[in-house]
Design a protein around this motif. Sequence first.
Motif, PDB file in Angstrom:
ATOM      1  N   THR A 103       0.825  -1.209   0.000  1.00 48.31           N
ATOM      2  CA  THR A 103       0.000   0.000   0.000  1.00 48.31           C
ATOM      3  C   THR A 103       0.855   1.252   0.000  1.00 48.31           C
ATOM      4  O   THR A 103       0.572   2.203  -0.721  1.00 48.31           O
ATOM      5  CB  THR A 103      -0.949   0.001   1.213  1.00 48.31           C
ATOM      6  OG1 THR A 103      -1.764  -1.167   1.162  1.00 48.31           O
ATOM      7  CG2 THR A 103      -1.844   1.224   1.208  1.00 48.31           C
ATOM      8  N   SER A 104       1.924   1.251   0.788  1.00 42.74           N
ATOM      9  CA  SER A 104       2.764   2.455   0.853  1.00 42.74           C
ATOM     10  C   SER A 104       3.510   2.699  -0.452  1.00 42.74           C
ATOM     11  O   SER A 104       3.799   3.842  -0.788  1.00 42.74           O
ATOM     12  CB  SER A 104       3.750   2.362   2.017  1.00 42.74           C
ATOM     13  OG  SER A 104       4.807   1.497   1.708  1.00 42.74           O
ATOM     14  N   ILE A 105       3.804   1.642  -1.185  1.00 39.11           N
ATOM     15  CA  ILE A 105       4.555   1.782  -2.435  1.00 39.11           C
ATOM     16  C   ILE A 105       3.628   2.003  -3.631  1.00 39.11           C
ATOM     17  O   ILE A 105       3.861   2.871  -4.461  1.00 39.11           O
ATOM     18  CB  ILE A 105       5.464   0.559  -2.660  1.00 39.11           C
ATOM     19  CG1 ILE A 105       6.548   0.511  -1.577  1.00 39.11           C
ATOM     20  CG2 ILE A 105       6.078   0.577  -4.056  1.00 39.11           C
ATOM     21  CD1 ILE A 105       7.307  -0.797  -1.510  1.00 39.11           C
TER      22      ILE A 105
ATOM     23  N   ILE B 169       7.017   4.057  -9.156  1.00 33.26           N
ATOM     24  CA  ILE B 169       6.907   2.928  -8.236  1.00 33.26           C
ATOM     25  C   ILE B 169       8.288   2.512  -7.724  1.00 33.26           C
ATOM     26  O   ILE B 169       8.471   2.274  -6.528  1.00 33.26           O
ATOM     27  CB  ILE B 169       6.183   1.740  -8.900  1.00 33.26           C
ATOM     28  CG1 ILE B 169       4.736   2.132  -9.256  1.00 33.26           C
ATOM     29  CG2 ILE B 169       6.225   0.507  -8.019  1.00 33.26           C
ATOM     30  CD1 ILE B 169       3.897   2.604  -8.100  1.00 33.26           C
ATOM     31  N   ILE B 170       9.257   2.431  -8.615  1.00 34.43           N
ATOM     32  CA  ILE B 170      10.609   2.068  -8.202  1.00 34.43           C
ATOM     33  C   ILE B 170      11.158   3.118  -7.220  1.00 34.43           C
ATOM     34  O   ILE B 170      11.762   2.775  -6.207  1.00 34.43           O
ATOM     35  CB  ILE B 170      11.546   1.903  -9.419  1.00 34.43           C
ATOM     36  CG1 ILE B 170      11.062   0.758 -10.325  1.00 34.43           C
ATOM     37  CG2 ILE B 170      12.983   1.698  -8.979  1.00 34.43           C
ATOM     38  CD1 ILE B 170      11.009  -0.603  -9.676  1.00 34.43           C
ATOM     39  N   ALA B 171      10.912   4.385  -7.510  1.00 36.74           N
ATOM     40  CA  ALA B 171      11.370   5.454  -6.616  1.00 36.74           C
ATOM     41  C   ALA B 171      10.693   5.340  -5.244  1.00 36.74           C
ATOM     42  O   ALA B 171      11.355   5.507  -4.201  1.00 36.74           O
ATOM     43  CB  ALA B 171      11.093   6.822  -7.228  1.00 36.74           C
ATOM     44  N   LYS B 172       9.393   5.053  -5.218  1.00 37.85           N
ATOM     45  CA  LYS B 172       8.680   4.902  -3.947  1.00 37.85           C
ATOM     46  C   LYS B 172       9.176   3.675  -3.192  1.00 37.85           C
ATOM     47  O   LYS B 172       9.261   3.680  -1.962  1.00 37.85           O
ATOM     48  CB  LYS B 172       7.175   4.829  -4.186  1.00 37.85           C
ATOM     49  CG  LYS B 172       6.556   6.162  -4.563  1.00 37.85           C
ATOM     50  CD  LYS B 172       5.079   6.036  -4.843  1.00 37.85           C
ATOM     51  CE  LYS B 172       4.281   5.911  -3.572  1.00 37.85           C
ATOM     52  NZ  LYS B 172       2.833   5.926  -3.816  1.00 37.85           N
ATOM     53  N   SER B 173       9.509   2.623  -3.915  1.00 37.97           N
ATOM     54  CA  SER B 173      10.033   1.413  -3.297  1.00 37.97           C
ATOM     55  C   SER B 173      11.386   1.687  -2.634  1.00 37.97           C
ATOM     56  O   SER B 173      11.640   1.272  -1.499  1.00 37.97           O
ATOM     57  CB  SER B 173      10.162   0.312  -4.363  1.00 37.97           C
ATOM     58  OG  SER B 173      10.744  -0.842  -3.828  1.00 37.97           O
ATOM     59  N   ILE B 174      12.247   2.408  -3.336  1.00 40.69           N
ATOM     60  CA  ILE B 174      13.555   2.772  -2.790  1.00 40.69           C
ATOM     61  C   ILE B 174      13.391   3.705  -1.586  1.00 40.69           C
ATOM     62  O   ILE B 174      14.075   3.562  -0.572  1.00 40.69           O
ATOM     63  CB  ILE B 174      14.439   3.411  -3.887  1.00 40.69           C
ATOM     64  CG1 ILE B 174      14.795   2.350  -4.939  1.00 40.69           C
ATOM     65  CG2 ILE B 174      15.682   4.058  -3.293  1.00 40.69           C
ATOM     66  CD1 ILE B 174      15.415   2.914  -6.204  1.00 40.69           C
ATOM     67  N   GLN B 175      12.450   4.636  -1.688  1.00 46.49           N
ATOM     68  CA  GLN B 175      12.209   5.572  -0.591  1.00 46.49           C
ATOM     69  C   GLN B 175      11.720   4.818   0.652  1.00 46.49           C
ATOM     70  O   GLN B 175      12.182   5.091   1.768  1.00 46.49           O
ATOM     71  CB  GLN B 175      11.184   6.624  -1.001  1.00 46.49           C
ATOM     72  CG  GLN B 175      10.873   7.625   0.094  1.00 46.49           C
ATOM     73  CD  GLN B 175       9.805   8.626  -0.308  1.00 46.49           C
ATOM     74  OE1 GLN B 175       9.160   8.484  -1.334  1.00 46.49           O
ATOM     75  NE2 GLN B 175       9.622   9.632   0.515  1.00 46.49           N
TER      76      GLN B 175
ATOM     77  N   THR C  21      -0.884   4.947  -1.247  1.00 44.80           N
ATOM     78  CA  THR C  21      -0.408   5.992  -0.354  1.00 44.80           C
ATOM     79  C   THR C  21      -0.462   5.455   1.063  1.00 44.80           C
ATOM     80  O   THR C  21      -1.417   4.789   1.430  1.00 44.80           O
ATOM     81  CB  THR C  21      -1.317   7.239  -0.444  1.00 44.80           C
ATOM     82  OG1 THR C  21      -1.334   7.673  -1.800  1.00 44.80           O
ATOM     83  CG2 THR C  21      -0.817   8.354   0.429  1.00 44.80           C
ATOM     84  N   GLY C  22       0.536   5.754   1.819  1.00 45.93           N
ATOM     85  CA  GLY C  22       0.546   5.315   3.209  1.00 45.93           C
ATOM     86  C   GLY C  22       1.954   5.235   3.736  1.00 45.93           C
ATOM     87  O   GLY C  22       2.913   5.595   3.061  1.00 45.93           O
ATOM     88  N   SER C  23       2.063   4.755   4.959  1.00 40.25           N
ATOM     89  CA  SER C  23       3.376   4.619   5.575  1.00 40.25           C
ATOM     90  C   SER C  23       3.528   3.202   6.101  1.00 40.25           C
ATOM     91  O   SER C  23       2.566   2.444   6.169  1.00 40.25           O
ATOM     92  CB  SER C  23       3.544   5.638   6.702  1.00 40.25           C
ATOM     93  OG  SER C  23       2.567   5.415   7.693  1.00 40.25           O
ATOM     94  N   ILE C  24       4.740   2.865   6.478  1.00 42.07           N
ATOM     95  CA  ILE C  24       5.040   1.533   6.978  1.00 42.07           C
ATOM     96  C   ILE C  24       5.356   1.645   8.460  1.00 42.07           C
ATOM     97  O   ILE C  24       6.176   2.473   8.864  1.00 42.07           O
ATOM     98  CB  ILE C  24       6.234   0.913   6.223  1.00 42.07           C
ATOM     99  CG1 ILE C  24       5.952   0.882   4.715  1.00 42.07           C
ATOM    100  CG2 ILE C  24       6.515  -0.491   6.736  1.00 42.07           C
ATOM    101  CD1 ILE C  24       7.119   0.370   3.889  1.00 42.07           C
TER     102      ILE C  24
END
Length: 116
Positions: free
Chosen positions: A49-51, A94-100, A54-57
Amino acid sequence: MAGLYVYSVLVVLLLTCGAAMATKENDQIIKENNCETKMGLPCFLEAFTSIFETGSISNKCCVELVVLGKVCRSALAKRTLENPLFKDLRPATIIAKSIQAWNNCLALIDSPSPSA
């Protein structure tokens, strides 16, 4: 509550249909590293969901994500992007959000806990 059901269905689709459609390279990485068994479903859904939304882990799930490892996180994200269900997503985003998400979790785990 319906959102959790939708994500659960998506995860099942990803783990079944996605496996057949993924490239051999990502499948091999995932299989060799036992990626699909290293993270519990609740944390997988939270990270997903976070990747992809929207959301946080949470801290607990950050620990599971780091245990999952960078190689697995990357291979699973790439395999998900290969699934036709996600054809409208921008891979670079998506890749950028995954890395973030990975970097945020590393920073959280590496930071000293406050003393009482």
